[in-house]
Design a protein around this motif. Structure first.
Motif, PDB file in Angstrom:
ATOM      1  N   PRO A 186       0.808  -1.224   0.000  1.00 34.04           N
ATOM      2  CA  PRO A 186       0.000   0.000   0.000  1.00 34.04           C
ATOM      3  C   PRO A 186       0.837   1.269   0.000  1.00 34.04           C
ATOM      4  CG  PRO A 186       0.026  -0.993   2.181  1.00 34.04           C
ATOM      5  CD  PRO A 186       0.708  -1.961   1.269  1.00 34.04           C
ATOM      6  N   THR A 187       0.310   2.281  -0.650  1.00 35.35           N
ATOM      7  CA  THR A 187       0.908   3.614  -0.635  1.00 35.35           C
ATOM      8  C   THR A 187      -0.188   4.635  -0.356  1.00 35.35           C
ATOM      9  OG1 THR A 187       0.596   3.967  -3.006  1.00 35.35           O
ATOM     10  CG2 THR A 187       2.671   2.949  -2.309  1.00 35.35           C
ATOM     11  N   ALA A 188       0.207   5.803   0.101  1.00 32.38           N
ATOM     12  CA  ALA A 188      -0.751   6.866   0.384  1.00 32.38           C
ATOM     13  C   ALA A 188      -0.140   8.208   0.015  1.00 32.38           C
ATOM     14  CB  ALA A 188      -1.146   6.854   1.860  1.00 32.38           C
ATOM     15  N   THR A 189      -0.982   9.163  -0.291  1.00 32.40           N
ATOM     16  CA  THR A 189      -0.516  10.504  -0.616  1.00 32.40           C
ATOM     17  C   THR A 189      -0.547  11.368   0.636  1.00 32.40           C
ATOM     18  OG1 THR A 189      -1.243  10.395  -2.915  1.00 32.40           O
ATOM     19  CG2 THR A 189      -0.987  12.576  -1.965  1.00 32.40           C
ATOM     20  N   VAL A 190       0.592  11.940   0.971  1.00 36.17           N
ATOM     21  CA  VAL A 190       0.707  12.850   2.108  1.00 36.17           C
ATOM     22  C   VAL A 190       1.257  14.183   1.599  1.00 36.17           C
ATOM     23  CG1 VAL A 190       1.054  10.982   3.773  1.00 36.17           C
ATOM     24  CG2 VAL A 190       3.038  12.030   2.664  1.00 36.17           C
ATOM     25  N   PHE A 191       1.185  15.188   2.460  1.00 36.74           N
ATOM     26  CA  PHE A 191       1.669  16.505   2.078  1.00 36.74           C
ATOM     27  C   PHE A 191       3.109  16.680   2.544  1.00 36.74           C
ATOM     28  CE2 PHE A 191      -2.854  17.030   1.742  1.00 36.74           C
ATOM     29  CZ  PHE A 191      -2.990  17.858   0.642  1.00 36.74           C
ATOM     30  N   GLY A 192       4.004  16.837   1.564  1.00 33.93           N
ATOM     31  CA  GLY A 192       5.405  17.081   1.861  1.00 33.93           C
ATOM     32  C   GLY A 192       5.738  18.553   1.751  1.00 33.93           C
ATOM     33  N   THR A 193       7.014  18.870   1.865  1.00 33.07           N
ATOM     34  CA  THR A 193       7.446  20.270   1.815  1.00 33.07           C
ATOM     35  C   THR A 193       7.199  20.907   0.460  1.00 33.07           C
ATOM     36  OG1 THR A 193       9.681  19.518   1.285  1.00 33.07           O
ATOM     37  CG2 THR A 193       9.176  19.949   3.608  1.00 33.07           C
ATOM     38  N   SER A 194       7.150  20.071  -0.589  1.00 37.39           N
ATOM     39  CA  SER A 194       6.949  20.600  -1.941  1.00 37.39           C
ATOM     40  C   SER A 194       5.589  20.226  -2.518  1.00 37.39           C
ATOM     41  CB  SER A 194       8.055  20.088  -2.872  1.00 37.39           C
ATOM     42  OG  SER A 194       9.329  20.469  -2.403  1.00 37.39           O
ATOM     43  N   GLY A 195       4.670  19.779  -1.663  1.00 37.77           N
ATOM     44  CA  GLY A 195       3.348  19.407  -2.129  1.00 37.77           C
ATOM     45  C   GLY A 195       3.064  17.939  -1.908  1.00 37.77           C
ATOM     46  N   PRO A 196       1.956  17.457  -2.467  1.00 37.85           N
ATOM     47  CA  PRO A 196       1.567  16.060  -2.261  1.00 37.85           C
ATOM     48  C   PRO A 196       2.600  15.085  -2.818  1.00 37.85           C
ATOM     49  CG  PRO A 196      -0.257  17.344  -3.147  1.00 37.85           C
ATOM     50  CD  PRO A 196       0.960  18.203  -3.252  1.00 37.85           C
ATOM     51  N   VAL A 197       2.823  13.998  -2.084  1.00 40.45           N
ATOM     52  CA  VAL A 197       3.758  12.965  -2.511  1.00 40.45           C
ATOM     53  C   VAL A 197       3.220  11.608  -2.097  1.00 40.45           C
ATOM     54  CG1 VAL A 197       5.103  13.261  -0.396  1.00 40.45           C
ATOM     55  CG2 VAL A 197       6.153  12.175  -2.380  1.00 40.45           C
ATOM     56  N   SER A 198       3.385  10.624  -2.953  1.00 42.23           N
ATOM     57  CA  SER A 198       2.933   9.268  -2.664  1.00 42.23           C
ATOM     58  C   SER A 198       4.072   8.482  -2.024  1.00 42.23           C
ATOM     59  CB  SER A 198       2.470   8.570  -3.944  1.00 42.23           C
ATOM     60  OG  SER A 198       1.986   7.273  -3.669  1.00 42.23           O
ATOM     61  N   VAL A 199       3.787   7.866  -0.875  1.00 43.03           N
ATOM     62  CA  VAL A 199       4.826   7.159  -0.120  1.00 43.03           C
ATOM     63  C   VAL A 199       4.274   5.827   0.373  1.00 43.03           C
ATOM     64  CG1 VAL A 199       5.995   9.265   0.637  1.00 43.03           C
ATOM     65  CG2 VAL A 199       4.124   8.321   2.010  1.00 43.03           C
ATOM     66  N   PRO A 200       5.147   4.839   0.642  1.00 42.66           N
ATOM     67  CA  PRO A 200       4.688   3.576   1.235  1.00 42.66           C
ATOM     68  C   PRO A 200       4.082   3.825   2.605  1.00 42.66           C
ATOM     69  CG  PRO A 200       6.911   3.367   0.362  1.00 42.66           C
ATOM     70  CD  PRO A 200       6.592   4.827   0.347  1.00 42.66           C
ATOM     71  N   ILE A 201       3.102   3.006   2.960  1.00 41.72           N
ATOM     72  CA  ILE A 201       2.451   3.156   4.248  1.00 41.72           C
ATOM     73  C   ILE A 201       2.166   1.773   4.834  1.00 41.72           C
ATOM     74  CG2 ILE A 201       0.130   3.266   3.233  1.00 41.72           C
ATOM     75  CD1 ILE A 201      -0.584   5.304   5.419  1.00 41.72           C
ATOM     76  N   SER A 202       2.386   1.636   6.121  1.00 42.25           N
ATOM     77  CA  SER A 202       2.132   0.360   6.786  1.00 42.25           C
ATOM     78  C   SER A 202       0.688   0.296   7.246  1.00 42.25           C
ATOM     79  CB  SER A 202       3.061   0.189   7.998  1.00 42.25           C
ATOM     80  OG  SER A 202       4.411   0.157   7.592  1.00 42.25           O
ATOM     81  N   LEU A 203       0.067  -0.859   7.049  1.00 46.10           N
ATOM     82  CA  LEU A 203      -1.286  -1.078   7.547  1.00 46.10           C
ATOM     83  C   LEU A 203      -1.233  -1.548   8.998  1.00 46.10           C
ATOM     84  CD1 LEU A 203      -2.901  -2.841   4.448  1.00 46.10           C
ATOM     85  CD2 LEU A 203      -2.778  -0.389   4.977  1.00 46.10           C
ATOM     86  N   PHE A 204      -2.364  -1.492   9.673  1.00 42.67           N
ATOM     87  CA  PHE A 204      -2.408  -1.922  11.072  1.00 42.67           C
ATOM     88  C   PHE A 204      -2.257  -3.427  11.211  1.00 42.67           C
ATOM     89  CE2 PHE A 204      -4.735   2.159  11.662  1.00 42.67           C
ATOM     90  CZ  PHE A 204      -3.881   2.707  12.604  1.00 42.67           C
ATOM     91  N   VAL A 205      -2.735  -4.165  10.213  1.00 42.99           N
ATOM     92  CA  VAL A 205      -2.589  -5.622  10.249  1.00 42.99           C
ATOM     93  C   VAL A 205      -1.909  -6.075   8.962  1.00 42.99           C
ATOM     94  CG1 VAL A 205      -4.572  -6.056  11.745  1.00 42.99           C
ATOM     95  CG2 VAL A 205      -4.911  -5.980   9.280  1.00 42.99           C
ATOM     96  N   PRO A 206      -0.949  -6.965   9.053  1.00 42.63           N
ATOM     97  CA  PRO A 206      -0.356  -7.522   7.833  1.00 42.63           C
ATOM     98  C   PRO A 206      -1.354  -8.457   7.161  1.00 42.63           C
ATOM     99  CG  PRO A 206       0.533  -8.627   9.763  1.00 42.63           C
ATOM    100  CD  PRO A 206      -0.322  -7.513  10.289  1.00 42.63           C
ATOM    101  N   TYR A 207      -1.429  -8.386   5.858  1.00 39.89           N
ATOM    102  CA  TYR A 207      -2.389  -9.225   5.136  1.00 39.89           C
ATOM    103  C   TYR A 207      -1.908 -10.669   4.976  1.00 39.89           C
ATOM    104  CZ  TYR A 207      -5.476  -5.332   3.858  1.00 39.89           C
ATOM    105  OH  TYR A 207      -6.377  -4.283   3.877  1.00 39.89           O
TER     106      TYR A 207
END
Length: 330
Positions: free
Chosen positions: A124-145
Motif C-alpha cells: 500500500p501507498t498513500a498521498t501525504v503533504f510534503g514540503t513541496s506538495g503532495p507525494v505518494s509514499v509507502p504506508i504500513s497497515l495496522f494488520v499484515p495481510y
C-alpha cells in the motif's frame, strides 16, 4: 481552542434527534473527550506483534476507519486514530483493523483501482503533504495481510480462522464517487453507474462475510457531507444522499442482516445551523489555513465512533430482548 472547548461547543451546536441521542443515550462528548485525553488508543487496542491474535472485532474500510491524516509525514501508524480504535475500548473488543486509506469498493474486492494517489493490497501507498506538495509514499497497515491480495481476502481468512468474532464494521464507497469530481457532462449517468457498481461490490463483500459462517452484527458506517447546505451533496438527488441510500439498501437486505450507523446524521447535527463540519471542528484543519481537509479530526472520529457504538448497543439490546422472550416461551 482547547479540546474541552471544542467538545462543549460541538455539543451545543448539536440540535434535533441526533444531538438528543448523543447527549442522553451514549454521551458522545464524554466518550470522545475522555478517550482523547487518555492519548491515542490504537496502541492499546491492537497487538503490534500479531494484530489479529486474540481479537474479536474486525474493522474494514477506507481512510475513515484507518484514521488517516495526510499531514502526518512520514506516515506513522501510531498517530492515526480511527473510530475502530476508539470504540474498541468502551466495547471491550480487541480490534483487528484491516482498513486501507484510499480504498474503493473495487480495490477492496479485487485489487482494482483505489483512489488516485493511493494503492491498497500487498504494497500500500498513500498521498501525504510534503514540503513541496503532495507525494505518494509507502504506508504500513495496522494488520499484515499475510499473503492476502485484497482487504476482502484478508477479511475472509480472518473470519474463517478467528474462533469468536463479535463485531464487523465497514465503511466503503465514499472514494467510489471520486470520478464525479472531474465530471463535466453525463454526470447523472456516471453517478448511476458508480452506485450500481458499489451495490454489486457490497453484495459480494457481505456475501463473503456471511459465507464464512459469521452470524454476528455487521455495522456499515455511512458518509458525512462536506457541506450540509449544498444541494449537490445533500439534496434529494445529492451525491451523499444517493451514496448513503445505496449503502443502506444493500447492507440491510435480509440475507445480509446488517445495520447502518448514521454518521451523516451525527455530523449534520454537530455542524448545526452553519451546515459546516469544518467550522464545527469535525474535519482536519489544513496547516496555516482556515480551510479543512476532507478527513475527520479526532473529534470527528469520536462522532463516527459514537454512531457506530450506538448502533452496536441497539443490536445487543435487541438480541437480549429476543433471548429473554425465547426463555419466557420455553
Amino acid at each position: 481552542m482547547t479540546l474541552t472547548n471544542m467538545c462543549v461547543e460541538g455539543k451545543e451546536r448539536g440540535r434535533g434527534k441526533w444531538a438528543h441521542m448523543i447527549r442522553n443515550r451514549f454521551g458522545l462528548v464524554a466518550l470522545g473527550c475522555l478517550i482523547w485525553s487518555a492519548g491515542p488508543p490504537s496502541a492499546v487496542a491492537q497487538n503490534p506483534a500479531n494484530p489479529a491474535q486474540n481479537t474479536t472485532y474486525l474493522a474494514l474500510g477506507d481512510s475513515l476507519a484507518f484514521g488517516f491524516n495526510p499531514f502526518v509525514n512520514p506516515p506513522d501508524a501510531s498517530k492515526y486514530v480511527g473510530y475502530p480504535a476508539i470504540i474498541s475500548i468502551p466495547l471491550n473488543l480487541n480490534v483487528a483493523n484491516a482498513s486501507c486509506p484510499g480504498e474503493t469498493s473495487n480495490s477492496f474486492v479485487n485489487t482494482g483501482a483505489a483512489l488516485p494517489g493511493f494503492t491498497c493490497g500487498a504494497n500500500p501507498t498513500a498521498t501525504v503533504f510534503g514540503t513541496s506538495g503532495p507525494v505518494s509514499v509507502p504506508i504500513s497497515l495496522f494488520v499484515p495481510y499475510n499473503g492476502a491480495i485484497s482487504q476482502l481476502e484478508y477479511a475472509a481468512h480472518y473470519l474463517n480462522t478467528n474462533p469468536n468474532p463479535k463485531l464487523v464494521t465497514i465503511n466503503i464507497g465514499g472514494n467510489d464517487l471520486a470520478p464525479l469530481l472531474t465530471c463535466t457532462s453525463g454526470c447523472d449517468v456516471l453517478a448511476a453507474t458508480l452506485l450500481n457498481n458499489l451495490a454489486n461490490n457490497l453484495a459480494v463483500i457481505y456475501s463473503t462475510i456471511r459465507g464464512s459462517g459469521y452470524a454476528g452484527p455487521i455495522i456499515a458506517a455511512n458518509y458525512y457531507a462536506f457541506n450540509f447546505k449544498d444541494p449537490l451533496q445533500v439534496g434529494p438527488s445529492g451525491a451523499f444522499t444517493a451514496l448513503n441510500a445505496t449503502i443502506a439498501f444493500v447492507t440491510t437486505l435480509p440475507q445480509f442482516g446488517g445495520k447502518v450507523a448514521d454518521v451523516f446524521g451525527a455530523f449534520q447535527a454537530f455542524s448545526g445551523g452553519s451546515g459546516d463540519p469544518c467550522r464545527a471542528g469535525l474535519l482536519l484543519k489544513i496547516p496555516n489555513s482556515n480551510a479543512c481537509d476532507t478527513h475527520p479530526s479526532r473529534l470527528g472520529q469520536a462522532v463516527i465512533a459514537a454512531a457506530v457504538a450506538f448502533q452496536f448497543q441497539n443490536q445487543q439490546q435487541h438480541h437480549h430482548r429476543q433471548d429473554e422472550e425465547h426463555r419466557k416461551n420455553q
